[in-house]
Design an enzyme around this catalytic site. Structure first.
Site, mmCIF file in Angstrom:
data_model
loop_
_atom_site.group_PDB
_atom_site.id
_atom_site.type_symbol
_atom_site.label_atom_id
_atom_site.label_comp_id
_atom_site.label_asym_id
_atom_site.label_seq_id
_atom_site.Cartn_x
_atom_site.Cartn_y
_atom_site.Cartn_z
ATOM 1 N N THR B 49 0.869 -1.231 0.022
ATOM 2 C CA THR B 49 0.093 0.282 -0.140
ATOM 3 C C THR B 49 1.058 1.108 0.108
ATOM 4 O O THR B 49 2.069 1.055 -0.004
ATOM 5 C CB THR B 49 -0.923 -0.022 1.242
ATOM 6 O OG1 THR B 49 -0.076 0.322 2.232
ATOM 7 C CG2 THR B 49 -1.554 -1.409 1.418
ATOM 8 N N CYS B 50 0.388 2.447 -0.022
ATOM 9 C CA CYS B 50 1.201 3.667 0.041
ATOM 10 C C CYS B 50 2.006 3.697 1.339
ATOM 11 O O CYS B 50 2.752 4.327 1.600
ATOM 12 C CB CYS B 50 0.373 4.821 -0.330
ATOM 13 S SG CYS B 50 -1.163 4.957 0.647
ATOM 14 N N HIS B 99 1.363 -8.696 14.597
ATOM 15 C CA HIS B 99 1.478 -7.493 13.801
ATOM 16 C C HIS B 99 0.835 -7.480 12.398
ATOM 17 O O HIS B 99 0.074 -6.575 12.479
ATOM 18 C CB HIS B 99 3.221 -7.800 12.966
ATOM 19 C CG HIS B 99 3.445 -6.612 11.821
ATOM 20 N ND1 HIS B 99 3.733 -5.353 12.297
ATOM 21 C CD2 HIS B 99 3.518 -6.824 10.744
ATOM 22 C CE1 HIS B 99 4.078 -4.678 11.261
ATOM 23 N NE2 HIS B 99 3.513 -5.378 10.398
ATOM 24 N N SER B 109 -1.664 1.849 11.376
ATOM 25 C CA SER B 109 -1.925 2.832 10.170
ATOM 26 C C SER B 109 -1.366 4.008 10.657
ATOM 27 O O SER B 109 -1.363 4.422 11.565
ATOM 28 C CB SER B 109 -3.253 2.840 9.988
ATOM 29 O OG SER B 109 -3.818 1.647 9.306
ATOM 30 N N GLU B 114 -8.026 3.665 10.417
ATOM 31 C CA GLU B 114 -8.394 3.648 8.862
ATOM 32 C C GLU B 114 -9.068 2.385 8.239
ATOM 33 O O GLU B 114 -8.550 1.295 8.721
ATOM 34 C CB GLU B 114 -7.235 4.238 8.098
ATOM 35 C CG GLU B 114 -6.038 3.457 7.958
ATOM 36 C CD GLU B 114 -5.766 3.067 6.571
ATOM 37 O OE1 GLU B 114 -6.636 3.099 5.690
ATOM 38 O OE2 GLU B 114 -4.765 2.621 6.256
ATOM 39 N N GLN B 120 -7.360 -3.616 1.532
ATOM 40 C CA GLN B 120 -6.063 -3.869 0.874
ATOM 41 C C GLN B 120 -5.379 -5.129 1.320
ATOM 42 O O GLN B 120 -4.981 -5.930 0.242
ATOM 43 C CB GLN B 120 -5.104 -2.680 1.137
ATOM 44 C CG GLN B 120 -5.534 -1.415 0.746
ATOM 45 C CD GLN B 120 -4.794 -0.370 1.186
ATOM 46 O OE1 GLN B 120 -4.715 -0.274 2.367
ATOM 47 N NE2 GLN B 120 -4.718 0.881 0.567
ATOM 48 N N GLY B 193 -13.534 30.190 -5.420
ATOM 49 C CA GLY B 193 -11.891 29.929 -5.356
ATOM 50 C C GLY B 193 -11.439 28.883 -5.546
ATOM 51 O O GLY B 193 -12.348 27.589 -5.534
ATOM 52 N N GLY B 195 -8.425 27.018 -4.264
ATOM 53 C CA GLY B 195 -7.137 26.497 -3.205
ATOM 54 C C GLY B 195 -7.144 25.050 -3.315
ATOM 55 O O GLY B 195 -8.033 24.337 -3.475
ATOM 56 N N MET B 197 -6.824 22.929 -0.476
ATOM 57 C CA MET B 197 -7.837 22.215 0.508
ATOM 58 C C MET B 197 -9.444 22.076 -0.083
ATOM 59 O O MET B 197 -9.841 21.164 0.005
ATOM 60 C CB MET B 197 -7.846 22.935 1.775
ATOM 61 C CG MET B 197 -8.355 22.119 2.973
ATOM 62 S SD MET B 197 -7.842 20.555 3.170
ATOM 63 C CE MET B 197 -6.720 20.822 4.473
#
Lengths: 271, 432
Positions: B49-50, B99, B109, B114, B120, B193, B195, B197
């Site tokens: 995973t990432c 683990h 995580s 999460e 995954q 706008g 931005g 976020m």
């Protein structure tokens, strides 16, 4: 036997109510499935109690105060069970399950037995009148429960107090739609019930006695329900205002009911 | 055969290192095949995973298998500024079980609790299970390990509040929107706008089903680009008021030094007729929306501070659940390990029963050869009697050997059993 079955159903509804409370308090997040199972089991057991009552007394439990309350409890429990299949709205059971418990226990205290043997209070017309009226009242109870939850959830969101109510209660839109649908169903059933009742009563009394608390209360309930429905559907009020009117109207009719009961102390009938 | 996990995660490696070790789903089968071909490796599964890349192994030979796993991971990363070994961790035996159970439960995580990790891990398990090779990548040990891991992951999330509440500003906005509108399908949104976020929040809302998107920005080119990405409509900033009446969700993220959305503007859009709620998300600093807008009857106004407070409170609630979640994980890991340890007694028990039955048959044959006068039915009765005696005699030792193995004191007890009953289950095999 029907009394034993009713007691068992009351026990199951009570257990389901406790389950809802634990679920709400997040003490037992996994309580949702168990709660739904308990409520469904309660409905099945009370259904059996109705069948036993019918077999024993040769009539459905619609005549008499005790049987009427028990039937109303069954319809509300049935609504909770039905809502249990829709995960977005099942939390409404938090309010409705205890209502079913209170109604069924009250019925048991009063005794679930036929009111009397007057032929006037028998036959299919009466069964239709009472059944439809009870479906109407059940619709309104569900609508009022959803509306009161709407108001609480609205408050949480507006004032940013995102606690247990925010987490557990359904979305505003879900509660609003449920309230609207229940009001429409309840109003349609109650109107039909009143029409059937009026058509049936006119054979015995050509003119209605408006001083009769039964008739006065029934008419008040219908008018208030009509008003609540109109406010909801007219588009002139926000959903919050409609919910407020709905809850206030329901409260008014409930208070009027107790006043009517005091004025007519005869306890054999629903009114 | 020992368990091992070799890998790296956000705890041991920064993102620029983790991305070098990451496996695309299409690369994982070849990596597993090359590992399974190596001596010492019995079963293997790869989670990538990432935030982590991990190889779960059930090994025939511990050190050799771990070394091969490290090679497979290192070859994926290629040349690094430091040796790959610096980022690796290796866990063995029961620690592997603990683990994996912690990983699936979201306890390990980056964002505590999460939920994506559950899916995954399930995907990684399914991919390893469906791998076609000379022998299965996932055998009895890893199969059970992953099944139990997925079960404990679900249980932890069901029985604790570790996954409850949004854990980031965009997901907090989504959670609030869901509590107002239920489903976001068919809802209309506008972003004022553009931005970063604001864009992230918008993306989250679009993923939830938000439709009819309007992007209003002073930088029309950027607005068009964002609108194109989100299949929305770009409008010049000065026109945003014309569209305000039509939207359910307004996200403001301009760089203006003063409020650009006023109480009067919003009130005007609500005067003509009662409308459905308006959810205003003001992510800008300084704020884009006058605070008084929140006083309007059907308007829900949330600033960046409000959203951050929600996230902080949710994360605190999640953290408070760690002890209970760890307890569940520990309990499940102990259960798994009992089952796994119990397997160590199986070869001894199997050999013991085989040997006892051999003796029984030999003795029975010898005895019956002297009793020719017995009918077939009588012989059958005697056979049944000896089998029954054997069953009863071996029941106690079988039970106790299993219990000893499950309790982790199998070594001495199994040795004693081998000695006492004269059985040798290790001829030509490795220790289980």
């Amino acid at each position: 036997m029907h009394v034993v079955a009713s007691a068992l159903a009351a026990l199951l509804y009570t257990a389901a109510s406790v389950g809802y409370a634990l679920w709400f308090a997040r003490a037992r997040p996994g309580a949702a499935t168990l709660t739904a199972a308990l409520m469904s089991a309660g409905v099945l057991v009370q259904g059996a109690a109705v069948a036993l009552y019918w077999t024993r007394f040769h009539e459905p439990p619609l005549v008499g105060f005790g049987p009427s309350l028990a039937t109303l409890a069954l319809l509300i429990a049935l609504a909770v069970t039905g809502l249990g299949f829709f995960s977005t709205a099942r939390a409404v059971g938090l309010i409705l399950a205890p209502v079913a418990v209170v109604l069924l226990l009250s019925a048991m205290v009063i005794r679930i037995e036929p009111a009397g043997s007057e032929p006037l209070f028998r036959g299919p017309w009466l069964a239709f009148h009472v059944s439809l009226s009870f479906i109407g009242y059940t619709g309104w109870v569900v609508a009022a429960a959803a509306a009161s939850m709407y108001l609480l959830q609205f408050r949480e969101l507006k004032y940013k107090r995102l606690g247990a109510v925010f987490q557990f209660f359904p979305a505003l839109e879900t509660l609003d739609k449920l309230s609207e649908w229940s009001l429409v169903t309840g109003f349609a059933a109650l109107t039909l019930g009143i029409l059937v009742g009026a058509a049936w009563a006119v054979r015995f009394e050509p003119s209605l006695n408006w001083a009769d608390p039964k008739i006065a209360w029934g008419t008040l309930a219908w008018v208030v329900l009509l008003l609540a429905l109109w406010l909801r559907l007219s588009g002139r009020r926000t959903s919050r205002e409609a919910a407020l009117w709905n809850v206030a109207g329901f409260g008014l009719v409930l208070v009027a009911y107790f006043v009517a009961k005091l004025m007519a102390p005869e306890t054999r009938f629903f009114l | 055969m020992p368990f091992a996990v070799v890998g790296l995660s956000h705890r041991t490696a920064p993102v620029e290192v983790r991305e070098r070790f990451a496996f695309h789903p299409s690369e994982a089968p070849d990596a597993l095949r090359s590992l399974l071909d190596k001596p010492g490796v019995g079963e293997a599964a790869l989670i990538s995973t990432c935030n982590r890349t991990e190889l779960y192994l059930h090994l025939l030979e511990a050190e050799q298998g771990v070394a091969h796993a490290k090679q497979v991971l290192a070859s994926q990363a290629g040349e690094l500024s430091e040796p790959a070994e610096h980022f690796f961790y290796v866990r063995r035996e029961k620690d592997v079980v603990r683990h994996l159970f912690r990983v699936v439960s979201g306890l390990d995580s980056m964002v505590l609790g999460e939920v994506q990790i559950q899916g995954q891990v399930r995907d990684a398990y399914e991919a390893a299970r469906s791998l076609t090779h000379t022998h299965p990548a996932v055998g009895a040990a890893l199969n059970r390990l992953f099944q139990k891991a997925l079960a404990i992951g679900s249980r932890v999330r069901a029985e604790t509040r570790i996954a409850e509440g949004a854990a980031s500003v965009p997901s907090a906005a989504v959670e609030l929107a869901r509590k107002i509108f239920g489903s976001l399908r068919g809802r209309r949104g506008m972003v004022l706008g553009a931005g970063e976020m604001g864009e992230l929040t918008l993306q989250c809302l679009v993923n939830e089903g938000l439709e009819s998107l309007i992007v209003a920005s002073r930088d029309l080119t950027r607005a068009r680009k964002l609108a194109e990405d989100m299949r929305g409509l770009a409008v010049p900033y000065r026109e945003f008021l014309d569209h305000l009446q039509d939207v359910d969700i307004l996200i403001t993220s301009t760089g203006a030094p003063h409020p650009v959305v006023t109480h009067a503007q919003i009130r005007r859009t609500m005067v003509d007729e009662p409308r459905s709620p308006l959810f205003v998300i003001d992510i800008a600093v300084p704020r884009d929306v006058e605070p008084a807008v929140g006083d309007l009857p059907n308007v829900f106004l949330y600033s960046i501070d409000d959203l951050e407070h929600i996230v902080t409170a949710n994360l605190e609630r999640r953290r408070a659940e760690i002890p209970r979640a760890e307890e569940l994980v520990e309990e499940a890991a102990a259960d798994f390990w009992r089952w796994y340890s119990g397997l160590r007694a199986v070869p001894v028990l199997k050999r013991l029963r085989e040997r006892a039955d051999e003796l029984r048959r030999a003795e029975l044959e010898r005895t019956l050869s002297h009793l020719d006068h017995l009918s077939a039915e009588d012989r059958e009765q005697i056979d049944r009697l000896t089998r029954s005696l054997l069953q009863k005699l071996l029941h106690g030792p079988t039970k106790r050997l299993k219990e000893a193995a499950e309790d982790g004191c199998e070594h001495d007890v199994l040795e004693a059993a081998r000695f006492l009953f004269d059985v040798d289950d290790r001829k030509g095999k490795g220790e289980p």
